[in-house]
Design an enzyme around this catalytic site. Structure first.
Site, PDB file in Angstrom:
ATOM      1  N   ASP A   1       2.131 -25.051   2.470  1.00 24.25           N
ATOM      2  CA  ASP A   1       2.242 -25.464   3.870  1.00 24.25           C
ATOM      3  C   ASP A   1       3.747 -25.607   4.050  1.00 24.25           C
ATOM      4  O   ASP A   1       4.351 -26.547   3.524  1.00 24.25           O
ATOM      5  CB  ASP A   1       1.544 -26.802   4.117  1.00 24.25           C
ATOM      6  CG  ASP A   1       1.638 -27.197   5.581  1.00 24.25           C
ATOM      7  OD1 ASP A   1       2.747 -27.105   6.140  1.00 24.25           O
ATOM      8  OD2 ASP A   1       0.623 -27.586   6.170  1.00 24.25           O
ATOM      9  N   HIS A   2       4.358 -24.669   4.773  1.00 20.51           N
ATOM     10  CA  HIS A   2       5.824 -24.629   4.718  1.00 20.51           C
ATOM     11  C   HIS A   2       6.465 -25.888   5.314  1.00 20.51           C
ATOM     12  O   HIS A   2       7.619 -26.183   5.036  1.00 20.51           O
ATOM     13  CB  HIS A   2       6.373 -23.332   5.322  1.00 20.51           C
ATOM     14  CG  HIS A   2       6.444 -23.331   6.817  1.00 20.51           C
ATOM     15  ND1 HIS A   2       5.377 -23.047   7.601  1.00 20.51           N
ATOM     16  CD2 HIS A   2       7.463 -23.587   7.666  1.00 20.51           C
ATOM     17  CE1 HIS A   2       5.729 -23.118   8.876  1.00 20.51           C
ATOM     18  NE2 HIS A   2       7.001 -23.445   8.942  1.00 20.51           N
TER      19      HIS A   2
ATOM     20  N   LYS B   1       2.297 -23.464  22.381  1.00 25.08           N
ATOM     21  CA  LYS B   1       3.223 -22.336  22.489  1.00 25.08           C
ATOM     22  C   LYS B   1       3.737 -22.291  23.920  1.00 25.08           C
ATOM     23  O   LYS B   1       3.063 -22.757  24.847  1.00 25.08           O
ATOM     24  CB  LYS B   1       2.490 -21.023  22.210  1.00 25.08           C
ATOM     25  CG  LYS B   1       1.887 -20.919  20.825  1.00 25.08           C
ATOM     26  CD  LYS B   1       2.909 -20.470  19.819  1.00 25.08           C
ATOM     27  CE  LYS B   1       2.277 -20.232  18.456  1.00 25.08           C
ATOM     28  NZ  LYS B   1       3.274 -20.308  17.368  1.00 25.08           N
TER      29      LYS B   1
ATOM     30  N   HIS C   1       0.037 -28.240   9.413  1.00 21.14           N
ATOM     31  CA  HIS C   1       1.349 -28.889   9.547  1.00 21.14           C
ATOM     32  C   HIS C   1       1.267 -30.282  10.171  1.00 21.14           C
ATOM     33  O   HIS C   1       1.850 -31.239   9.674  1.00 21.14           O
ATOM     34  CB  HIS C   1       2.286 -28.035  10.408  1.00 21.14           C
ATOM     35  CG  HIS C   1       2.372 -26.598   9.986  1.00 21.14           C
ATOM     36  ND1 HIS C   1       2.287 -26.202   8.683  1.00 21.14           N
ATOM     37  CD2 HIS C   1       2.550 -25.456  10.709  1.00 21.14           C
ATOM     38  CE1 HIS C   1       2.407 -24.881   8.619  1.00 21.14           C
ATOM     39  NE2 HIS C   1       2.559 -24.411   9.838  1.00 21.14           N
TER      40      HIS C   1
ATOM     41  N   GLU D   1       6.625 -25.580  20.867  1.00 20.39           N
ATOM     42  CA  GLU D   1       7.377 -24.332  20.649  1.00 20.39           C
ATOM     43  C   GLU D   1       7.612 -23.663  21.990  1.00 20.39           C
ATOM     44  O   GLU D   1       6.759 -23.720  22.880  1.00 20.39           O
ATOM     45  CB  GLU D   1       6.583 -23.383  19.756  1.00 20.39           C
ATOM     46  CG  GLU D   1       6.376 -23.903  18.351  1.00 20.39           C
ATOM     47  CD  GLU D   1       5.699 -22.869  17.476  1.00 20.39           C
ATOM     48  OE1 GLU D   1       6.400 -22.203  16.711  1.00 20.39           O
ATOM     49  OE2 GLU D   1       4.474 -22.724  17.592  1.00 20.39           O
TER      50      GLU D   1
ATOM     51  N   ARG E   1       0.797  -1.217   0.000  1.00 22.41           N
ATOM     52  CA  ARG E   1       0.000   0.000   0.000  1.00 22.41           C
ATOM     53  C   ARG E   1       0.842   1.285   0.000  1.00 22.41           C
ATOM     54  O   ARG E   1       0.553   2.220  -0.724  1.00 22.41           O
ATOM     55  CB  ARG E   1      -0.936   0.000   1.209  1.00 22.41           C
ATOM     56  CG  ARG E   1      -2.202   0.739   0.949  1.00 22.41           C
ATOM     57  CD  ARG E   1      -3.268   0.379   1.946  1.00 22.41           C
ATOM     58  NE  ARG E   1      -3.157  -1.014   2.392  1.00 22.41           N
ATOM     59  CZ  ARG E   1      -3.794  -1.502   3.455  1.00 22.41           C
ATOM     60  NH1 ARG E   1      -4.538  -0.736   4.177  1.00 22.41           N
ATOM     61  NH2 ARG E   1      -3.660  -2.768   3.790  1.00 22.41           N
TER      62      ARG E   1
ATOM     63  N   LYS F   1      -1.108 -19.838   3.993  1.00 20.67           N
ATOM     64  CA  LYS F   1      -2.166 -20.205   4.924  1.00 20.67           C
ATOM     65  C   LYS F   1      -2.578 -18.972   5.745  1.00 20.67           C
ATOM     66  O   LYS F   1      -1.795 -18.049   5.809  1.00 20.67           O
ATOM     67  CB  LYS F   1      -1.691 -21.351   5.801  1.00 20.67           C
ATOM     68  CG  LYS F   1      -0.868 -20.925   7.031  1.00 20.67           C
ATOM     69  CD  LYS F   1      -0.709 -22.083   7.956  1.00 20.67           C
ATOM     70  CE  LYS F   1      -0.899 -21.749   9.364  1.00 20.67           C
ATOM     71  NZ  LYS F   1       0.031 -21.142  10.177  1.00 20.67           N
TER      72      LYS F   1
HETATM   73  C1  BG6 Z   1       3.374 -21.221  11.410  1.00 19.88           C
HETATM   74  C2  BG6 Z   1       2.496 -20.821  12.566  1.00 19.88           C
HETATM   75  O1  BG6 Z   1       2.600 -21.761  10.371  1.00 19.88           O
HETATM   76  O2  BG6 Z   1       4.295 -22.201  11.844  1.00 19.88           O
HETATM   77  C3  BG6 Z   1       3.322 -20.295  13.718  1.00 19.88           C
HETATM   78  O3  BG6 Z   1       1.574 -19.816  12.140  1.00 19.88           O
HETATM   79  C4  BG6 Z   1       4.375 -21.305  14.106  1.00 19.88           C
HETATM   80  O4  BG6 Z   1       2.508 -19.997  14.843  1.00 19.88           O
HETATM   81  C5  BG6 Z   1       5.167 -21.748  12.878  1.00 19.88           C
HETATM   82  O5  BG6 Z   1       5.247 -20.700  15.056  1.00 19.88           O
HETATM   83  C6  BG6 Z   1       6.089 -22.902  13.216  1.00 19.88           C
HETATM   84  O6  BG6 Z   1       6.907 -23.137  12.122  1.00 19.88           O
HETATM   85  P1  BG6 Z   1       8.352 -23.744  12.326  1.00 19.88           P
HETATM   86  O7  BG6 Z   1       8.901 -23.896  10.957  1.00 19.88           O
HETATM   87  O8  BG6 Z   1       9.102 -22.776  13.199  1.00 19.88           O
HETATM   88  O9  BG6 Z   1       8.139 -25.045  13.039  1.00 19.88           O
END
Ligand code: BG6
Length: 510
Positions: free
Chosen positions: A199-200, A362, A262, A238, A64, A170
């Protein structure tokens, strides 16, 4: 160091050359946002560093705020210098950034798309080539429909003599109904073959290694079923909190944020039947089939198969942390879960009766993503258990992160005159077995999207199959607006309530 040749190889069929990446204009919507700065731009730089990018790569940033091309170039340089996994080489970085353009506008503004179209056509005519186009939607999800609609209306969903693809981050929807609406919105203007839903986790080396472990080794398949496997635990713990993402997280929670995508992807790759070829649709067909074998719970079942919780104040790695409800941007009576644990069953011939326990949270004691497959005990133990030692069922542990690798626990004889058995581990660590540093997930995925290889991306029916499992849990939790949400101390291993899901077993130590 990974070479271009390696990046052009099929990761699942080494030695087999993949489709080359054609010259591309990569257009990033939300180019000044967090994801673009921390992940996308550094990933693109690292691809340039590896020599993996095509001959012409034209970056176009859209956001923007008003900015000149030069200002955007300097901002991108700064992001890459701060967040790249390797220290940037000045020549490579200058080369990459020499082709950067910036287009300012709000995502619903028709004129933005007319200017973008004109700009892309001008680039093509300057180069004398129709570049492939990849539109990367790195924006808040509420902008996806309007961006796709405007791209479609102005005719940018196709280009003569070149391929056009769209990458969507996502979350894909908020529940099954909204995911369906979003899928329809995308498919109004683009063909499914043009759509790359990220989806990484699927871009992580260790997640791809799960397929290698299962399908490139004869050792595991004979035991990979209900006859030998007692249960499976999948953990995505995490230590971090939600940082500055309360705006998103309050409306999402752990189930939507990590389990729906994931963790269920990990479960699908672990349990699917071997695809006949590592080709996008064959692989995704198998994933959909196995996801459909997971019967969604009824609303009444949810209390017995799912646990949610929220972190309270505590100490994580020596640092005091406030509880979730005291965090910035979080409602003081928030009912959003920061922890979710589930017990699922895959109701097919291979897996009937094997429980799959999933947990994520978390602000747990540490970061750990792993899959632990526990085999059944041997049918008869001939050795005595003495001095507190004894055999334990074999376990196959895949550590996705950190300390990526695989370990198999075996019962071994303790040296000495007695016949004592003790579990020992046979281990493979990425760090020591391979000299190369693993690429970041986004490197693989951006390159695959440019190449048009959707193997590691989520198909529309797969997204819907994922939501079908999660929807009743969300509904049951949503209906319950009065009971106390269990709490766990920040820095702990989660709520005691999660123990009840395991039917007498224990969670692995975090
Ligand atoms: C993301 C979530 O998709 O994945 C985050 O939105 C999360 O909340 C993250 O921390 C975790 O990814 P990775 O690669 O650090 O395990």
């Amino acid at each position: 160091m990974t070479t271009e040749l390696e990046l052009n190889e099929n990761p699942l069929m080494p030695g087999l050359e993949r489709t080359p990446v054609r010259s591309t204009a990569l257009v990033i919507f939300g180019a000044t946002g967090d994801l673009a700065s921390r992940k996308l731009l550094p990933a693109i730089y690292n691809l340039a560093h590896e020599g993996a990018l095509p001959e012409h790569i034209q970056l176009v940033g859209i956001s923007r705020g008003e900015m000149t091309d030069d200002e955007f170039r300097e901002q991108s340089r700064d992001s890459i210098e701060r967040f790249s996994r390797r220290r940037p080489d000045a020549d490579v970085l200058n080369g990459l950034l020499s082709n950067v353009r910036y287009v300012a506008g709000s995502f619903d503004e028709e004129d933005l798309y007319a200017r973008l179209k004109g700009g892309l056509e001008a680039i093509d005519s300057d180069i004398g080539l129709s570049l492939n186009r990849v539109f990367y939607l790195s924006t808040a999800p509420e902008f996806f429909p309007i961006i796709l609609e405007r791209l479609g209306e102005v005719g940018l969903s196709e280009s003569e003599g070149a391929d056009v693809r769209v990458v969507i981050e996502k979350p894909i929807g908020y529940d099954l109904a909204s995911a369906k609406v979003q899928n329809l919105a995308v498919l109004n203007y683009f063909d499914e073959s043009q759509v790359f839903r990220i989806d990484h986790y699927l871009g992580k080396e260790t997640v791809q290694n799960l397929m290698a472990l299962r399908f490139a080794n004869a050792l595991f398949e004979p035991v990979w079923n209900r006859n030998f496997i007692d249960h499976v635990q999948i953990t995505a713990a995490e230590d971090i909190g939600i940082g500055t993402r309360a705006g998103y997280y309050e409306g999402a929670g752990a189930l939507r944020d990590l389990v729906q995508n994931h963790m269920l992807q990990l479960l699908a790759l672990l349990t699917m039947e071997p695809p006949t070829a590592f080709e996008a649709n064959r692989l995704r067909d198998e994933k959909v089939k196995v996801l459909e074998a997971i019967s969604p719970p009824t609303l009444e079942d949810v209390a017995g198969m799912a646990v949610r919780a929220q972190y309270g104040p505590g100490v994580v790695s020596g640092t005091e942390c406030v509880g979730y409800r005291q965090g910035d941007g979080v409602a003081s009576d928030s009912r959003t879960e920061t922890y979710a644990a589930l017990r699922l069953h895959v109701n097919n011939w291979r897996w009937a009766g094997v429980p799959f326990y999933l947990r994520t949270g978390k602000r747990l004691s540490r970061k750990l993503t792993e899959i632990a497959v526990t085999l059944r005990p041997v049918p008869h133990m001939a050795f005595q258990s003495t001095d507190g030692m004894g055999s334990a069922p074999n376990q196959i542990i895949l550590t996705v992160q950190p300390d990526e690798g695989v370990s198999v626990s075996l019962g071994a004889k303790v040296p000495g005159t007695k016949m004592q058995i003790r579990p020992v581990n046979m281990e493979f660590h990425y760090g020591t077995s391979f000299e190369s540093e693993s690429p970041e997930a986004y490197e693989r995925l951006i390159l695959d999207a440019m190449r048009g290889d959707a193997t590691l991306f989520t198909r529309n029916d797969e997204v819907e199959a994922l939501w079908r499992i999660i929807d009743p849990i969300l509904a049951a939790w949503g209906q319950d607006t009065t009971s106390e949400i269990p709490q766990y101390a920040a820095g702990s291993s989660g709520p005691v309530e999660a123990q009840a899901l395991l039917e007498g077993r224990s969670w692995r130590r975090l």
